[in-house]
Scaffold this motif. Structure first.
Motif, PDB file in Angstrom:
ATOM      1  N   GLY A 329      24.535 -47.938  37.507  1.00 41.14           N
ATOM      2  CA  GLY A 329      23.305 -48.676  37.739  1.00 41.14           C
ATOM      3  C   GLY A 329      23.437 -49.724  38.831  1.00 41.14           C
ATOM      4  O   GLY A 329      22.454 -50.090  39.468  1.00 41.14           O
ATOM      5  N   ARG A 411      18.210 -43.215  44.014  1.00 41.48           N
ATOM      6  CA  ARG A 411      17.276 -43.948  43.153  1.00 41.48           C
ATOM      7  C   ARG A 411      16.981 -43.134  41.888  1.00 41.48           C
ATOM      8  O   ARG A 411      16.942 -43.672  40.786  1.00 41.48           O
ATOM      9  CB  ARG A 411      15.977 -44.241  43.919  1.00 41.48           C
ATOM     10  N   THR A 412      16.791 -41.809  42.070  1.00 38.53           N
ATOM     11  CA  THR A 412      16.531 -40.953  40.901  1.00 38.53           C
ATOM     12  C   THR A 412      17.713 -40.989  39.943  1.00 38.53           C
ATOM     13  O   THR A 412      17.529 -41.041  38.716  1.00 38.53           O
ATOM     14  CB  THR A 412      16.306 -39.486  41.346  1.00 38.53           C
ATOM     15  N   ASP A 415      17.544 -44.199  38.038  1.00 34.03           N
ATOM     16  CA  ASP A 415      16.415 -44.167  37.084  1.00 34.03           C
ATOM     17  C   ASP A 415      16.753 -43.293  35.885  1.00 34.03           C
ATOM     18  O   ASP A 415      16.499 -43.670  34.737  1.00 34.03           O
ATOM     19  CB  ASP A 415      15.146 -43.623  37.770  1.00 34.03           C
ATOM     20  N   ASP A 416      17.321 -42.100  36.154  1.00 36.13           N
ATOM     21  CA  ASP A 416      17.678 -41.184  35.056  1.00 36.13           C
ATOM     22  C   ASP A 416      18.711 -41.830  34.143  1.00 36.13           C
ATOM     23  O   ASP A 416      18.643 -41.718  32.925  1.00 36.13           O
ATOM     24  CB  ASP A 416      18.254 -39.867  35.604  1.00 36.13           C
ATOM     25  N   LEU A 418      19.277 -45.089  33.701  1.00 35.94           N
ATOM     26  CA  LEU A 418      18.689 -46.186  32.923  1.00 35.94           C
ATOM     27  C   LEU A 418      17.812 -45.645  31.798  1.00 35.94           C
ATOM     28  O   LEU A 418      17.804 -46.183  30.695  1.00 35.94           O
ATOM     29  CB  LEU A 418      17.874 -47.111  33.843  1.00 35.94           C
ATOM     30  N   ALA A 419      17.095 -44.532  32.078  1.00 35.17           N
ATOM     31  CA  ALA A 419      16.242 -43.936  31.046  1.00 35.17           C
ATOM     32  C   ALA A 419      17.106 -43.378  29.907  1.00 35.17           C
ATOM     33  O   ALA A 419      16.728 -43.454  28.738  1.00 35.17           O
ATOM     34  CB  ALA A 419      15.390 -42.825  31.646  1.00 35.17           C
TER      35      ALA A 419
END
Ligand SMILES: [Zn+2]
Ligand SMILES: [Zn+2]
Length: 422
Positions: A329, A411-412, A415-416, A418-419
């Protein structure tokens, strides 16, 4: 007693067998003498009997196929009796869908306006609609030949050498993986290229990866046949539509909900039976499908040489460690961070991943045989020379072309990640 070695390694006694082991504190500790700590206790509920059977079957198929491929070499699968069986079931699925539609029309005509007749006809027609054959559609943003000329130049060279049809479009993904598929009415050939994975590969490893993927166009994999895929997709759709949310009615349904329990039990039985037929096709085609994967590996080794092919499989092992990258992250360039990680795993950690995979064995729901089995096949045969090269400068041209994807893909990835942890 633990002593610290200059290279960060710690010498300690195995808690299980007491022998001397050398562990890297950055990775999981394990013992090469007795296998201590290779198998992590399973989290979550105990797997059901069906799941256990499924896993046992996968392991057994995997072992016997590996032995066969090591003995006789990897060949293009000819249609075996079991694959033929899968195709027969698929035909029955299509005939069943057409039969339901015809039955619906016949009942409608014979109903003469009776409410029950119309209800039955609508039910049959709806089921036929759910089971209609459909083609997989590409939903991702794809890159054309004009957008990635250097990559396509290299892909075309490999395709021409293999006499495999050329790739139509490429999808750049955040995955530590690659894939091949065909989509839409035009059956376009799509290469999925995981950017962090590709970034970690040396030129010969890149040849091995792309050759393996392109070999999917000619390796005779029945699991990718449209006829079979279509039937399985129809069944899975029908299963998800018919399966009840639960057998016991919720409080909002009131007392009358209890009258629907017998219907829900029937629904559940029918949906499970449909699922079983879909699985049966997968299991019947499984062996030839896995044979085709070994054959694609052999084709890749013909072009990239044994060293390139083995290097690629080693990176696949290393991919296991990416899931544990908790600091991702905060990485300024996640693609580069993953690529570096894939190239820098210490041999002992790679060895651990390999052994864990060997213990787990083949899985019926995995598209590929385990990387450790694929390595085993490469090592068991005489070494092959590289016959198609990707020069360092051509490899760099491809990297420059892919440069623009780094930021959005990075970025993806974050994001993935963190999700996944939230
Ligand atoms: Zn031990
Ligand atoms: Zn493959």
């Amino acid at each position: 007693m633990a002593t610290t070695l200059p290279t960060l390694l710690r010498r300690e006694d195995c808690p299980s067998c007491g022998k001397d082991i050398e562990n890297d504190p950055r990775y999981a500790a394990w013992c090469e003498h007795c296998g201590w700590n290779l198998i992590q206790p399973e989290r979550g509920p105990r797997p059901s009997r069906i799941d256990q059977l499924y896993r046992r079957l996968g392991r057994r198929y995997g072992r016997s196929l590996l032995a066969e491929v090591k003995k006789h070499g990897a060949h293009r699968p000819s249609v075996s009796l079991s694959t033929a069986g899968a195709f027969v079931i698929a035909s029955l699925v299509y005939v069943g869908a057409i039969g339901l539609a015809l039955l619906g029309v016949a009942v409608l005509l014979a109903s003469r306006g009776s409410l029950f007749g119309i209800f039955l006809a609508v039910l049959f027609l709806a089921l036929a609609w759910v089971m209609r054959p459909r083609l997989p559609r590409l939903k991702d943003r794809a890159q054309t030949r004009a957008e990635l000329p250097a990559l396509f130049r290299h892909l075309d060279r490999i395709a021409d050498k293999l006499r495999s049809p050329r790739i139509d479009v490429v999808v750049i993904t955040p995955e530590v993986n690659a894939g091949y598929g065909r989509f839409g009415w035009r059956r376009r050939r799509v290469l999925f290229l995981g950017l962090p994975f590709f970034a970690a590969l040396s030129p010969p490893e890149r040849v091995a990866l792309l050759a393996h993927e392109l070999a999917h166009g000619i390796n005779g994999d029945p699991g990718r046949a449209l006829f079979l895929q279509g039937a399985i997709t129809s069944l899975l759709e029908a299963h998800s539509v018919i399966e009840p949310d639960s057998i016991i009615p919720g409080p909002e349904e009131g007392f009358s909900g209890y009258f629907s329990i017998p219907f829900r039990i029937v629904q559940l039985g029918v949906s499970r039976a449909i699922l079983a037929v879909a699985f049966m096709q997968l299991i019947l085609a499984y062996r030839d499908s896995q044979r085709a994967e070994y054959f694609a590996d052999a084709i890749a080794a013909d072009l990239a040489g044994t060293t390139g092919a083995l290097g690629l499989l080693e990176r696949s092992h290393a991919a296991e460690s990416v899931a544990a990258m908790t600091w991702l992250g905060n990485a300024p360039d996640p693609v580069a961070a993953i690529a570096t990680k894939l190239r820098s795993l210490p041999p002992r950690e790679l060895d651990r991943i390999r052994r864990v995979e060997e213990i787990a064995g083949s899985r019926l729901d995995a598209t590929h045989p385990p990387a450790s089995a694929r390595e085993d096949v490469r090592r068991s045969e005489p070494s092959r020379r590289q016959t198609l090269a990707l020069s360092e400068s051509d490899s760099q041209s491809i990297d420059r072309e892919l440069e623009g994807f780094r930021e959005p893909i990075g970025r993806t990835i974050v994001d993935d990640y963190l999700a996944a942890i939230s």
